[in-house]
Design a protein around this motif. Structure first.
Motif, PDB file in Angstrom:
ATOM      1  N   ARG A  85       0.841  -1.209   0.000  1.00 14.52           N
ATOM      2  CA  ARG A  85       0.000   0.000   0.000  1.00 14.52           C
ATOM      3  C   ARG A  85       0.870   1.250   0.000  1.00 14.52           C
ATOM      4  N   THR A  88       2.060   2.386  -3.423  1.00 17.22           N
ATOM      5  CA  THR A  88       1.122   2.922  -4.405  1.00 17.22           C
ATOM      6  C   THR A  88       1.418   4.396  -4.647  1.00 17.22           C
ATOM      7  N   ASP A 153      -3.011  -5.774   6.042  1.00 11.91           N
ATOM      8  CA  ASP A 153      -3.328  -6.218   4.680  1.00 11.91           C
ATOM      9  C   ASP A 153      -4.819  -6.161   4.380  1.00 11.91           C
ATOM     10  N   LEU A 157      -6.972   0.835   0.797  1.00 16.64           N
ATOM     11  CA  LEU A 157      -6.074   1.949   0.511  1.00 16.64           C
ATOM     12  C   LEU A 157      -6.682   3.284   0.943  1.00 16.64           C
ATOM     13  N   TYR A 160      -5.830   3.956   4.436  1.00 18.27           N
ATOM     14  CA  TYR A 160      -4.424   4.335   4.562  1.00 18.27           C
ATOM     15  C   TYR A 160      -4.265   5.829   4.265  1.00 18.27           C
TER      16      TYR A 160
END
Length: 272
Positions: A85, A88, A153, A157, A160
Motif C-alpha cells: 500500500r 502505491t 493487509d 487503501l 491508509y
C-alpha cells in the motif's frame, strides 16, 4: 502478524478524503515524487537498525517532517501488505512529502525494544508495528490507534490515505496531549515486566519460525504461536485503552473505566 504456517492455511479519523487529495496534489506541485528506482518500503536486514532510526529521526527534524517507523518482516503477510500500500502512487506521494520513513526488519522476532522504548513504547506487539512520531520530542502521535496495523493487509487503501493524511494536518494544540503524555510509574514498571516476558516468548518462537520458513514446520509451533498471540494482543489492547482514557481524562466525568493491569499465568513452556 502471520508466519508461513498460517499463510499456507489461509492463503481521529474523522478527516475526510479531501485532506488526502489536497496533500497529494500539493506533493505533485512540489515535485515530491522520487525518480529513484529503489523501493524504500522493504524490510531489509541491517547491521544497525537502532542507528537507522536515529538517523531517520535526525533527517525528519532537519526537513520538518514527521518520523514514520515501521517494524515488520518479509515473512509477515500484513507487513508486506502494508509495504504494498505504501508503494502505491497515492501513498508514496503523501509519505515522501510529509514523512521520513524507516522500515525496520525484526527478522524472526528479534529484540527491537531499544527502538520502541526510544518512543516510550514497551515492545512491538504485532508485525507490522507502525509508529508516527513527532521527531523533535519523540512523541508517539498514533499511540491510541497503533493496534489497527496488525491487520494491515485487510485495510483498504482509502483508509491508509485518510490515516496518514491526518497527522501532517495536526495542529500544535492537537499534538500537545501526546507530547505531554506519560505512563504512571506503576504502569511503566508493569509494561517493562510484561515486555520482558513477551520477548522471551519471541525468543522461544524465533528458531521455530526460522525452521518453518525453510519449509519444515516444527511440532508445537501452532500452539505456541496462538498462546503468544493471545498474550501480546491483550497486552496491547490494555496499553492502548489506558492511554486513550488518560489522554481523554477531562471528559471521563470522574468514572474510572481504566483496564486493570492484569497478571498472567506462566506460558505453557515455562512449566517445562
Amino acid at each position: 502478524m502471520q508466519n508461513t504456517f498460517f499463510k499456507r492455511q489461509a492463503q481521529l479519523i474523522k478527516h475526510s478524503l479531501a485532506i488526502a487529495t489536497f496533500i497529494a496534489a500539493f506533493s505533485i506541485l512540489n515535485g515530491c515524487v522520487s525518480t529513484q528506482n529503489e523501493n524504500p518500503y522493504t524490510y531489509a536486514p541491517s547491521s544497525s537498525p537502532y542507528q537507522d532510526v536515529v538517523n531517520a529521526q535526525q533527517r525528519a527534524v532537519e526537513e520538518s517532517k514527521l518520523l514514520l517507523v515501521v517494524l515488520g518482516a518479509q515473512w509477515c503477510h500484513d507487513s508486506t501488505g502494508l509495504a504494498e500500500r505504501f508503494a502505491t502512487k497515492e501513498m508514496d506521494l503523501i509519505l515522501r512529502a510529509h514523512y521520513e520513513t524507516v522500515f525496520v526488519d525484526v527478522g524472526t522476532l528479534e529484540d527491537r525494544r531499544n527502538i520502541t522504548e526510544r518512543f516510550n513504547y514497551p515492545i512491538y506487539y504485532a508485525t507490522p508495528t507502525v509508529m508516527v512520531v513527532e521527531p523533535k520530542t519523540s512523541a508517539l502521535l498514533n499511540r491510541t490507534t497503533m493496534d489497527i496495523w496488525g491487520r494491515a493487509d485487510s485495510i483498504p487503501l482509502s483508509e491508509y490515505i485518510t490515516y496518514f493524511s491526518r497527522f501532517p494536518a495536526m495542529t500544535t494544540a492537537q499534538k500537545a496531549p501526546f507530547i505531554n503524555w506519560k505512563a504512571t510509574d506503576e504502569e511503566a514498571a508493569y509494561n517493562k515486566e510484561q515486555a520482558i516476558r513477551l520477548q522471551s516468548a519471541y525468543d522461544k518462537l524465533g528458531p521455530l519460525l526460522a525452521q518453518d520458513l525453510q519449509g519444515d514446520t516444527p511440532e508445537g509451533l501452532n500452539q505456541l504461536w496462538r498462546e503468544t498471540k493471545g498474550f501480546r494482543t491483550e497486552l496491547q489492547q490494555t496499553l492502548i485503552k489506558r492511554a486513550e482514557l488518560s489522554l481523554d481524562a477531562e471528559n471521563s466525568n470522574g468514572v474510572n473505566t481504566t483496564p486493570a493491569l492484569r497478571h498472567y499465568n506462566p506460558f505453557s513452556w515455562e512449566h517445562n
